[in-house]
Structures are given as structure tokens and as C-alpha cells.
Design a protein around this motif. Structure first.
Motif, PDB file in Angstrom:
ATOM      1  N   TRP A 143       0.853  -1.193   0.000  1.00  0.00           N
ATOM      2  CA  TRP A 143       0.000   0.000   0.000  1.00  0.00           C
ATOM      3  C   TRP A 143       0.884   1.236   0.000  1.00  0.00           C
ATOM      4  O   TRP A 143       1.596   1.484   0.975  1.00  0.00           O
ATOM      5  CB  TRP A 143      -0.874   0.030   1.251  1.00  0.00           C
ATOM      6  CG  TRP A 143      -2.059  -0.859   1.187  1.00  0.00           C
ATOM      7  CD1 TRP A 143      -2.180  -2.015   0.472  1.00  0.00           C
ATOM      8  CD2 TRP A 143      -3.294  -0.693   1.892  1.00  0.00           C
ATOM      9  NE1 TRP A 143      -3.414  -2.568   0.696  1.00  0.00           N
ATOM     10  CE2 TRP A 143      -4.113  -1.790   1.558  1.00  0.00           C
ATOM     11  CE3 TRP A 143      -3.771   0.262   2.786  1.00  0.00           C
ATOM     12  CZ2 TRP A 143      -5.400  -1.953   2.068  1.00  0.00           C
ATOM     13  CZ3 TRP A 143      -5.045   0.111   3.297  1.00  0.00           C
ATOM     14  CH2 TRP A 143      -5.860  -0.969   2.935  1.00  0.00           C
ATOM     15  N   THR A 145       2.090   4.897   0.634  1.00  0.00           N
ATOM     16  CA  THR A 145       1.806   5.891   1.660  1.00  0.00           C
ATOM     17  C   THR A 145       2.662   7.118   1.386  1.00  0.00           C
ATOM     18  O   THR A 145       3.577   7.064   0.555  1.00  0.00           O
ATOM     19  CB  THR A 145       2.156   5.348   3.060  1.00  0.00           C
ATOM     20  OG1 THR A 145       3.585   5.159   3.138  1.00  0.00           O
ATOM     21  CG2 THR A 145       1.442   4.033   3.347  1.00  0.00           C
ATOM     22  N   ARG A 180      -9.895  -5.218   6.875  1.00  0.00           N
ATOM     23  CA  ARG A 180     -10.995  -4.262   6.697  1.00  0.00           C
ATOM     24  C   ARG A 180     -10.687  -3.239   5.597  1.00  0.00           C
ATOM     25  O   ARG A 180     -10.778  -2.026   5.790  1.00  0.00           O
ATOM     26  CB  ARG A 180     -11.292  -3.565   8.023  1.00  0.00           C
ATOM     27  CG  ARG A 180     -11.550  -4.534   9.165  1.00  0.00           C
ATOM     28  CD  ARG A 180     -11.704  -3.822  10.484  1.00  0.00           C
ATOM     29  NE  ARG A 180     -13.010  -3.174  10.564  1.00  0.00           N
ATOM     30  CZ  ARG A 180     -14.116  -3.751  11.033  1.00  0.00           C
ATOM     31  NH1 ARG A 180     -14.076  -5.010  11.455  1.00  0.00           N
ATOM     32  NH2 ARG A 180     -15.243  -3.092  11.088  1.00  0.00           N
ATOM     33  N   TRP A 181     -10.331  -3.768   4.422  1.00  0.00           N
ATOM     34  CA  TRP A 181      -9.975  -2.898   3.322  1.00  0.00           C
ATOM     35  C   TRP A 181     -11.091  -1.926   2.957  1.00  0.00           C
ATOM     36  O   TRP A 181     -10.814  -0.795   2.546  1.00  0.00           O
ATOM     37  CB  TRP A 181      -9.616  -3.738   2.095  1.00  0.00           C
ATOM     38  CG  TRP A 181      -8.257  -4.342   2.147  1.00  0.00           C
ATOM     39  CD1 TRP A 181      -7.502  -4.608   3.260  1.00  0.00           C
ATOM     40  CD2 TRP A 181      -7.480  -4.771   1.033  1.00  0.00           C
ATOM     41  NE1 TRP A 181      -6.307  -5.178   2.909  1.00  0.00           N
ATOM     42  CE2 TRP A 181      -6.266  -5.296   1.548  1.00  0.00           C
ATOM     43  CE3 TRP A 181      -7.682  -4.788  -0.336  1.00  0.00           C
ATOM     44  CZ2 TRP A 181      -5.271  -5.811   0.730  1.00  0.00           C
ATOM     45  CZ3 TRP A 181      -6.700  -5.297  -1.162  1.00  0.00           C
ATOM     46  CH2 TRP A 181      -5.499  -5.796  -0.632  1.00  0.00           C
ATOM     47  N   GLU A 183     -12.893  -0.184   4.584  1.00  0.00           N
ATOM     48  CA  GLU A 183     -12.935   1.017   5.417  1.00  0.00           C
ATOM     49  C   GLU A 183     -11.742   1.934   5.193  1.00  0.00           C
ATOM     50  O   GLU A 183     -11.764   3.087   5.618  1.00  0.00           O
ATOM     51  CB  GLU A 183     -12.986   0.615   6.897  1.00  0.00           C
ATOM     52  CG  GLU A 183     -14.217  -0.199   7.262  1.00  0.00           C
ATOM     53  CD  GLU A 183     -14.188  -0.653   8.708  1.00  0.00           C
ATOM     54  OE1 GLU A 183     -13.268  -0.217   9.444  1.00  0.00           O
ATOM     55  OE2 GLU A 183     -15.061  -1.444   9.100  1.00  0.00           O
ATOM     56  N   ARG A 184     -10.684   1.438   4.533  1.00  0.00           N
ATOM     57  CA  ARG A 184      -9.483   2.267   4.429  1.00  0.00           C
ATOM     58  C   ARG A 184      -8.684   2.002   3.160  1.00  0.00           C
ATOM     59  O   ARG A 184      -7.461   2.082   3.154  1.00  0.00           O
ATOM     60  CB  ARG A 184      -8.592   2.042   5.651  1.00  0.00           C
ATOM     61  CG  ARG A 184      -8.143   0.602   5.858  1.00  0.00           C
ATOM     62  CD  ARG A 184      -7.497   0.395   7.227  1.00  0.00           C
ATOM     63  NE  ARG A 184      -6.887  -0.932   7.344  1.00  0.00           N
ATOM     64  CZ  ARG A 184      -5.603  -1.174   7.191  1.00  0.00           C
ATOM     65  NH1 ARG A 184      -4.781  -0.199   6.888  1.00  0.00           N
ATOM     66  NH2 ARG A 184      -5.130  -2.395   7.342  1.00  0.00           N
ATOM     67  N   PRO A 186      -6.641   2.493  -0.036  1.00  0.00           N
ATOM     68  CA  PRO A 186      -5.900   3.650  -0.556  1.00  0.00           C
ATOM     69  C   PRO A 186      -6.208   3.878  -2.033  1.00  0.00           C
ATOM     70  O   PRO A 186      -6.924   3.096  -2.665  1.00  0.00           O
ATOM     71  CB  PRO A 186      -4.443   3.223  -0.364  1.00  0.00           C
ATOM     72  CG  PRO A 186      -4.493   1.735  -0.548  1.00  0.00           C
ATOM     73  CD  PRO A 186      -5.811   1.295   0.065  1.00  0.00           C
TER      74      PRO A 186
END
Length: 223
Positions: A143, A145, A180-181, A183-184, A186
């Protein structure tokens, strides 16, 4: 109100007075065929990566900096792109200082427009973390960042990735649910299953055409 908010507002209005359909989806359709004994997950992931010219190194949370340094030295590489803002970036920098090694460390600390030529043409290797691994496909989950932008894993010819053995799961569905992808998620989520390769030209397999030519995965067995 921007265009996105207007579109979402219209969609919500269109659902007024409707009744949601019950979700009776059977998770087993996606998970049952792609489940493995816990002790086999890392072995399977490593085997699949190696089958497509990826390199895997079984190591530990304390020893991986030495293994990274060895990999760089064996290739004659004396500089590495890292993120000083991450724990693993700081650990590697500390290892170099403690052992008096002279590998030059670069930081992705500016907009790409300010150092695009250096990044694309004078940065031979990078080190990044991962979010986990998928045994079913031999894939790493990365992911991007602000600390580790996606170009760190897509541009340098050698990409070294750190993977905790405890974060290797059976399948994509499992990692999406447990982390819990929904919900967050990218802007970009990368699934990396080996070095970059293509056979578009005359059906001749070539590595490094669209990304790193080499991929080394450091599997941390005690993490």
C-alpha cells in the motif's frame, strides 16, 4: 459542493424508499478452494515467487539488514532508496552506521517532479515494507503511503520487500476481510507477484520492461 459530492448525493436520493436486497453471498466460494495449513503458507508463497524469477530469503527481524546488505554487495550496488520515516528504514540506517558500511541511502523526501531523472535513471534499488502476503497467488500486498510512495516499488531495477511471515494469509478475500480494506482502501493497492515481465514483443519474455527487473523478498520468520 464539488462534482463528487453532487454525484453521490444523486445516487443516495435515487435509493429513497427502496429496500436493500439481503446479502446471502457464500464466502466459501472464494475461500474454500484457496485455503492452506498455516505451516504451508510461507512455503507456497516462496515457491510461487521463485517460479517467476522472484528471490526469497528466509531471515529474522534482527538479521534482515545484513541479508539486504549482502544482496546489494553481491550486485555491486552501493546505494539504496529507503524511507527514513519507517521503522525498517531507521533499522537499516542504524545497521549501516553500527557496522561502518558506506552504502548511500536516498530518501523519497520531495515531489517526484523535483528529482524525476535521478529516481528513474540513477536509483538502482529500493527497500519497502509490505502489508502482507497471499499464499494462493504468491503475491505481496503493498500500500503506497506518503512515507513510501508507489514509485519506490515500481521504478528502481531492484525492489527489496520486507514481509512478516505472520502476515501471510491464504487468499485475497481473507486479507481484505481481516484488514478491513473496505474502510481504508488507498488510492492504489499493489499486488506484486514477481519482477516486472512482458512478452508483448515477438512473444519473447523480457524482465524489467514496466518495473523492477529483480524482486527480493525478505521473509521475517519471527515477525
Amino acid at each position: 459542493m464539488n462534482a463528487r459530492d453532487r454525484i453521490l448525493g444523486k445516487l443516495k436520493q435515487s435509493l429513497a424508499g427502496t429496500t436493500p436486497i439481503a446479502d446471502d453471498y457464500d464466502d466459501a466460494l472464494l475461500t474454500a478452494p484457496w485455503s492452506y495449513p498455516a505451516e504451508h503458507r510461507v512455503t507456497r508463497l516462496c515457491s510461487l515467487l521463485q517460479a517467476v524469477h522472484g528471490e526469497t530469503v528466509l531471515t529474522t527481524a534482527a538479521e534482515w539488514p545484513a541479508r539486504v546488505s549482502e544482496a546489494l554487495a553481491s550486485r555491486g550496488i552501493d546505494e539504496l532508496l529507503i524511507s527514513p520515516a519507517t521503522a525498517h528504514g531507521q533499522q537499516f540506517a542504524g545497521y549501516l552506521a553500527l557496522n561502518g558500511l558506506v552504502t548511500r541511502l536516498k530518501a523519497y523526501d520531495r515531489p517526484v517532479e523535483q528529482w524525476k531523472d535521478e529516481l528513474f535513471f540513477s536509483t538502482p534499488a529500493s527497500l519497502t515494507g509490505t502489508l502482507g502476503g497471499i499464499a494462493a497467488t504468491g503475491s505481496l500486498v503493498v500500500w503506497p503511503t506518503p512515507a513510501e510512495p508507489r514509485l519506490m516499488s515500481l521504478v528502481p531495477p531492484l525492489h527489496i520487500a520486507l514481509l512478516k511471515a505472520s502476515e501471510v494469509v491464504d487468499n485475497l478475500y481473507q486479507i481484505m476481510q481481516t484488514q478491513r480494506w473496505a474502510e481504508r482502501l488507498p488510492t492504489n493497492a499493489l499486488l506484486i507477484s514477481g519482477p516486472s515481465k512482458t512478452a508483448d514483443i515477438q512473444q519473447t519474455l523480457a524482465y524489467g520492461a514496466h518495473g523492477p527487473k529483480e524482486l527480493i523478498v525478505m521473509v521475517l520468520q519471527d515477525a
